[in-house]
Design a protein around this motif. Structure first.
Motif, mmCIF file in Angstrom:
data_model
loop_
_atom_site.group_PDB
_atom_site.id
_atom_site.type_symbol
_atom_site.label_atom_id
_atom_site.label_comp_id
_atom_site.label_asym_id
_atom_site.label_seq_id
_atom_site.Cartn_x
_atom_site.Cartn_y
_atom_site.Cartn_z
ATOM 1 N N GLN A 58 -15.203 18.394 -2.887
ATOM 2 C CA GLN A 58 -16.147 19.400 -2.403
ATOM 3 C C GLN A 58 -16.493 20.384 -3.517
ATOM 4 O O GLN A 58 -17.661 20.729 -3.717
ATOM 5 C CB GLN A 58 -15.548 20.153 -1.214
ATOM 6 C CG GLN A 58 -16.422 21.280 -0.715
ATOM 7 C CD GLN A 58 -15.746 22.115 0.359
ATOM 8 O OE1 GLN A 58 -14.838 21.659 1.027
ATOM 9 N NE2 GLN A 58 -16.193 23.342 0.503
ATOM 10 N N LYS A 59 -15.497 20.833 -4.248
ATOM 11 C CA LYS A 59 -15.721 21.807 -5.326
ATOM 12 C C LYS A 59 -16.647 21.251 -6.405
ATOM 13 O O LYS A 59 -17.447 21.989 -6.973
ATOM 14 C CB LYS A 59 -14.394 22.249 -5.944
ATOM 15 C CG LYS A 59 -13.577 23.133 -5.033
ATOM 16 C CD LYS A 59 -14.330 24.408 -4.741
ATOM 17 C CE LYS A 59 -13.585 25.324 -3.807
ATOM 18 N NZ LYS A 59 -14.405 26.449 -3.367
ATOM 19 N N LEU A 71 -24.266 21.939 -7.737
ATOM 20 C CA LEU A 71 -25.346 22.707 -7.122
ATOM 21 C C LEU A 71 -25.553 24.029 -7.851
ATOM 22 O O LEU A 71 -26.677 24.401 -8.183
ATOM 23 C CB LEU A 71 -25.036 22.948 -5.643
ATOM 24 C CG LEU A 71 -26.102 23.668 -4.833
ATOM 25 C CD1 LEU A 71 -27.396 22.864 -4.782
ATOM 26 C CD2 LEU A 71 -25.586 23.931 -3.422
ATOM 27 N N SER A 72 -24.470 24.722 -8.142
ATOM 28 C CA SER A 72 -24.578 26.031 -8.807
ATOM 29 C C SER A 72 -25.112 25.913 -10.236
ATOM 30 O O SER A 72 -25.716 26.854 -10.750
ATOM 31 C CB SER A 72 -23.227 26.745 -8.813
ATOM 32 O OG SER A 72 -22.335 26.143 -9.737
ATOM 33 N N SER A 129 -15.948 10.880 -2.181
ATOM 34 C CA SER A 129 -17.094 11.592 -2.750
ATOM 35 C C SER A 129 -18.133 11.998 -1.714
ATOM 36 O O SER A 129 -19.080 12.720 -2.035
ATOM 37 C CB SER A 129 -17.735 10.769 -3.861
ATOM 38 O OG SER A 129 -18.257 9.571 -3.340
ATOM 39 N N VAL A 130 -17.956 11.573 -0.462
ATOM 40 C CA VAL A 130 -18.845 12.071 0.590
ATOM 41 C C VAL A 130 -18.734 13.593 0.682
ATOM 42 O O VAL A 130 -19.712 14.280 0.987
ATOM 43 C CB VAL A 130 -18.557 11.385 1.950
ATOM 44 C CG1 VAL A 130 -17.210 11.796 2.522
ATOM 45 C CG2 VAL A 130 -19.668 11.682 2.943
ATOM 46 N N HIS A 131 -17.574 14.143 0.363
ATOM 47 C CA HIS A 131 -17.388 15.597 0.365
ATOM 48 C C HIS A 131 -18.230 16.250 -0.740
ATOM 49 O O HIS A 131 -18.735 17.354 -0.567
ATOM 50 C CB HIS A 131 -15.912 15.956 0.184
ATOM 51 C CG HIS A 131 -15.033 15.372 1.242
ATOM 52 N ND1 HIS A 131 -15.044 15.806 2.546
ATOM 53 C CD2 HIS A 131 -14.138 14.356 1.197
ATOM 54 C CE1 HIS A 131 -14.182 15.106 3.260
ATOM 55 N NE2 HIS A 131 -13.618 14.215 2.459
ATOM 56 N N THR A 132 -18.384 15.553 -1.845
ATOM 57 C CA THR A 132 -19.216 16.038 -2.946
ATOM 58 C C THR A 132 -20.672 16.086 -2.506
ATOM 59 O O THR A 132 -21.362 17.090 -2.710
ATOM 60 C CB THR A 132 -19.062 15.117 -4.172
ATOM 61 O OG1 THR A 132 -17.677 14.992 -4.495
ATOM 62 C CG2 THR A 132 -19.819 15.653 -5.356
ATOM 63 N N PHE A 150 -23.133 19.339 -2.006
ATOM 64 C CA PHE A 150 -24.342 19.482 -2.817
ATOM 65 C C PHE A 150 -25.572 19.711 -1.949
ATOM 66 O O PHE A 150 -26.467 20.457 -2.305
ATOM 67 C CB PHE A 150 -24.537 18.252 -3.708
ATOM 68 C CG PHE A 150 -25.607 18.430 -4.738
ATOM 69 C CD1 PHE A 150 -25.347 19.106 -5.911
ATOM 70 C CD2 PHE A 150 -26.877 17.929 -4.528
ATOM 71 C CE1 PHE A 150 -26.342 19.289 -6.869
ATOM 72 C CE2 PHE A 150 -27.881 18.092 -5.469
ATOM 73 C CZ PHE A 150 -27.613 18.771 -6.641
ATOM 74 N N GLY A 151 -25.619 19.045 -0.800
ATOM 75 C CA GLY A 151 -26.718 19.278 0.133
ATOM 76 C C GLY A 151 -27.757 18.173 0.159
ATOM 77 O O GLY A 151 -27.473 17.024 -0.183
ATOM 78 N N PRO A 152 -28.982 18.523 0.551
ATOM 79 C CA PRO A 152 -30.008 17.516 0.832
ATOM 80 C C PRO A 152 -30.468 16.701 -0.375
ATOM 81 O O PRO A 152 -31.065 15.639 -0.196
ATOM 82 C CB PRO A 152 -31.164 18.319 1.426
ATOM 83 C CG PRO A 152 -30.907 19.729 1.075
ATOM 84 C CD PRO A 152 -29.436 19.873 0.857
ATOM 85 N N ASN A 153 -30.232 17.147 -1.575
ATOM 86 C CA ASN A 153 -30.621 16.376 -2.756
ATOM 87 C C ASN A 153 -29.512 15.446 -3.232
ATOM 88 O O ASN A 153 -29.482 15.041 -4.386
ATOM 89 C CB ASN A 153 -31.073 17.290 -3.888
ATOM 90 C CG ASN A 153 -32.448 17.847 -3.618
ATOM 91 O OD1 ASN A 153 -33.267 17.218 -2.963
ATOM 92 N ND2 ASN A 153 -32.707 19.037 -4.110
#
Length: 75
Positions: free
Chosen positions: A37-38, A44-45, A58-61, A65-68
């Motif tokens: 997740q991190k 994203l950041s 990696s689904v947590h990744t 990250f979101g919609p992209n």
């Protein structure tokens, strides 16, 4: 996670569209979902444009990250 973070920081400074392809970090053991997740939050950041992930962790990744982000369960 340290080497992945370093690679993301490098990618963030590259010109053009920044795409990141990422698979499970299977060696992490306990707390693995948190670290995945991190990495998504970090990407994203840093302004990474698109993320492609593969694997059960990696689904947590991708979710962070979101919609992209596009996630695949298997290769």
């Amino acid at each position: 996670p340290g080497s992945v973070a370093a690679a993301l920081h490098y990618l963030a400074h590259c010109k053009g569209r920044r795409l990141w392809v990422f698979g499970d970090m299977g060696e992490l053991g306990e707390g693995s979902a948190h670290y995945h997740q991190k990495m998504g939050e970090l990407a994203l950041s840093l302004g990474i444009d698109k993320v492609f992930t593969v694997g059960t962790l990696s689904v947590h990744t991708a979710n962070a990250f979101g919609p992209n982000a596009t996630h695949f369960d298997t290769k």
